[in-house]
Scaffold this active site. Structure first.
Site, PDB file in Angstrom:
ATOM      1  CB  SER A 138      -7.837   6.038   3.695  1.00  0.00           C
ATOM      2  OG  SER A 138      -8.729   6.525   5.478  1.00  0.00           O
ATOM      3  CE1 TYR A 151      -2.968   5.026   5.668  1.00  0.00           C
ATOM      4  CE2 TYR A 151      -4.923   6.082   6.651  1.00  0.00           C
ATOM      5  CZ  TYR A 151      -4.497   4.851   6.329  1.00  0.00           C
ATOM      6  OH  TYR A 151      -5.269   4.071   5.415  1.00  0.00           O
TER       7      TYR A 151
END
Length: 243
Positions: A138, A151
């Protein structure tokens, strides 16, 4: 078709990015092993795919589950040419609000889950002297933000892991490794968020530009279709309008 009859394993294939990737690879001739905890959804997906498919139940947070699934894949498909580590969770939260179970689950799925799948696929790819591992990371692994600490850390780990994998696995075993780093994608991952304060602060249902899952699938296809002597190390992909 460059990918005709190649065998691809896609984790997290029951929805979102994983589902789009599985459909895209199948459309290019791949035989696809569809892996997820939700086998009912995988059965529905398999009906949409024209090439050979195999539905396998896999919980990437459980070592025994991953081991059993890969044994079945290799037994029934014979080989694995492509592994796409797409399974992931994104329960964003502020550190001050102490969502420990969610933090640990994020690492369990996004990092340890990836490692479990790599561990299982390496013997086959080493014996073949070829293979391609796609790790779905990501942009949040590079561009951190408040509420995305854990995250972001999980995805930064995947990016670093991918780089080290290329160093170790490509020269000796001809195993290519690509990290795909999407920006905001229109999926249901944000349904994982339980931090009420964060949800009030950030309008995740707003009008910000978003990618579609198929755009990430296109990026995966670009990487795997390159000649064997070409390794696409990273693809950072954002919606137009995002810097």
């Amino acid at each position: 078709m460059k990918l005709k009859n190649k065998v691809a394993v896609v984790t997290g294939a029951s929805s979102g990015i994983g589902k789009a990737i599985a459909k895209q690879l199948a459309s290019e001739g791949c035989n696809v092993a569809l892996a997820s905890r939700s086998t009912d959804k995988l059965e529905e997906l398999a009906k949409e795919i024209d090439t050979k498919t195999l539905v396998v139940k896999m919980d990437v947070s459980q070592t025994a589950s991953v081991n059993k699934a890969f044994e079945e894949i290799l037994d029934k498909m014979g080989r694995i040419d492509i592994l796409v580590n797409s399974a992931g969770v994104m329960p964003l939260s502020y550190l001050k609000n102490r969502h420990l179970d969610e933090w640990l689950q994020t690492i369990e799925v996004n990092v340890k889950g990836c490692l479990r799948c790599i561990y299982e696929v390496l013997p086959a790819m080493k014996a073949q002297k070829e293979g391609h591992i796609i790790n779905i990371a990501s942009v949040d692994g590079k561009e951190l933000f408040e509420g995305g600490a854990v995250y972001g850390a999980s995805k930064a780990a995947v990016i670093a892991l991918s780089q080290a994998m290329r160093m170790e696995l490509s020269p000796e075993f001809n195993i290519r490794v690509t990290a795909i780093e999407p920006g905001t994608v229109d999926t249901d991952l944000r349904e994982d968020i339980t931090d009420e304060e964060l949800l009030e602060d950030k309008d995740y249902g707003g009008d910000e530009p978003k990618l579609e899952a198929k755009h990430i699938a296109n990026a995966v296809l670009y990487a795997v279709e390159q000649p064997n002597e070409v390794n696409v190390n990273e693809i950072l992909i954002k919606p137009t309008g995002k810097s």
